[in-house]
Design a protein around this motif. Sequence first.
Motif, short mmCIF file in Angstrom:
data_model
loop_
_atom_site.label_atom_id
_atom_site.label_comp_id
_atom_site.label_asym_id
_atom_site.label_seq_id
_atom_site.Cartn_x
_atom_site.Cartn_y
_atom_site.Cartn_z
N GLY A 1 0.80 -1.21 0.00
CA GLY A 1 0.00 0.00 0.00
C GLY A 1 0.83 1.26 0.00
N ARG A 2 0.14 2.35 0.19
CA ARG A 2 0.74 3.67 0.14
C ARG A 2 1.55 3.93 1.40
N PRO A 3 2.72 4.54 1.29
CA PRO A 3 3.49 4.86 2.49
C PRO A 3 2.74 5.87 3.34
N ALA A 4 2.97 5.84 4.63
CA ALA A 4 2.30 6.74 5.55
C ALA A 4 2.73 8.19 5.28
N THR A 5 1.79 9.10 5.47
CA THR A 5 2.08 10.52 5.31
C THR A 5 2.83 11.01 6.54
N HIS A 6 3.87 11.78 6.32
CA HIS A 6 4.67 12.29 7.43
C HIS A 6 3.81 13.21 8.30
N ARG A 7 4.04 13.15 9.60
CA ARG A 7 3.23 13.91 10.55
C ARG A 7 3.27 15.41 10.29
N ASN A 8 4.42 15.95 9.91
CA ASN A 8 4.53 17.39 9.64
C ASN A 8 3.68 17.80 8.44
N ILE A 9 3.67 16.96 7.40
CA ILE A 9 2.88 17.26 6.21
C ILE A 9 1.39 17.20 6.55
N LYS A 10 1.03 16.20 7.33
CA LYS A 10 -0.38 16.06 7.72
C LYS A 10 -0.83 17.28 8.52
N THR A 11 0.00 17.75 9.44
CA THR A 11 -0.32 18.93 10.23
C THR A 11 -0.45 20.16 9.35
N LEU A 12 0.45 20.30 8.38
CA LEU A 12 0.40 21.45 7.47
C LEU A 12 -0.87 21.44 6.63
N VAL A 13 -1.25 20.26 6.11
CA VAL A 13 -2.46 20.16 5.29
C VAL A 13 -3.68 20.53 6.12
N LEU A 14 -3.76 20.01 7.34
CA LEU A 14 -4.92 20.32 8.18
C LEU A 14 -4.97 21.80 8.54
N ARG A 15 -3.79 22.40 8.78
CA ARG A 15 -3.76 23.83 9.09
C ARG A 15 -4.20 24.67 7.90
N LEU A 16 -3.73 24.32 6.69
CA LEU A 16 -4.16 25.03 5.48
C LEU A 16 -5.67 24.90 5.27
N ALA A 17 -6.21 23.71 5.49
CA ALA A 17 -7.65 23.51 5.32
C ALA A 17 -8.44 24.30 6.36
N ARG A 18 -7.95 24.36 7.58
CA ARG A 18 -8.64 25.09 8.64
C ARG A 18 -8.59 26.60 8.40
N GLN A 19 -7.44 27.11 7.97
CA GLN A 19 -7.28 28.54 7.76
C GLN A 19 -7.95 29.02 6.47
N ASN A 20 -8.15 28.12 5.52
CA ASN A 20 -8.73 28.49 4.22
C ASN A 20 -9.89 27.55 3.91
N PRO A 21 -11.04 27.78 4.51
CA PRO A 21 -12.15 26.83 4.32
C PRO A 21 -12.69 26.79 2.89
N ALA A 22 -12.44 27.83 2.09
CA ALA A 22 -12.94 27.84 0.72
C ALA A 22 -12.07 27.00 -0.22
#
Length: 155
Positions: free
Chosen positions: A67-88
């Motif tokens: 399967g797919r390799p696990a996403t690094h924790r820092n990248i996951k945090t960055l993606v969630l932060r971008l989604a939270r700060q930019n809901p559109a």
Amino acid sequence: MHRQLAATGKHPRPDWADRAIIALLLGLVPKARRAGLRLIVTPNTIPRWHRDLLRRRWADKSRAKNGRPATHRNIKTLVLRLARQNPAWGYRRIHGELAGIAIAASTVYVLAVIEHATRRIRVLGSTLHPTGEWTTQMARNMLMDLDDAAATVKF
């Protein structure tokens, strides 16, 4: 104990942690002495538990990582932060922003020197556009640092 268990009709069901402890502790008891012990399980059960524990351990280690390799924790945090700060923003926009960050980060040049005696790595500097003058200046800075370090060493 055997009479009490027989009277109730219930037999204890140890979990895997209890089985591991019992199997390991009985492995320390000599075989001749083990025969005289009163156990809540049959003597053949303990080696079977031990074999099962080893089989599970090595099965986990030898299992193919499919399967797919696990996403690094820092990248996951960055993606969630971008989604939270930019809901559109949708996933495509976030993906595009991350791709832009990766391209910008990959064009940085780093000048490093390895000291062979101590295997120490000295990072002299980084730049987006390395030139001969920049490299010469970084080398001069390193020589001045080494000169200062040699002045403090006592022989």
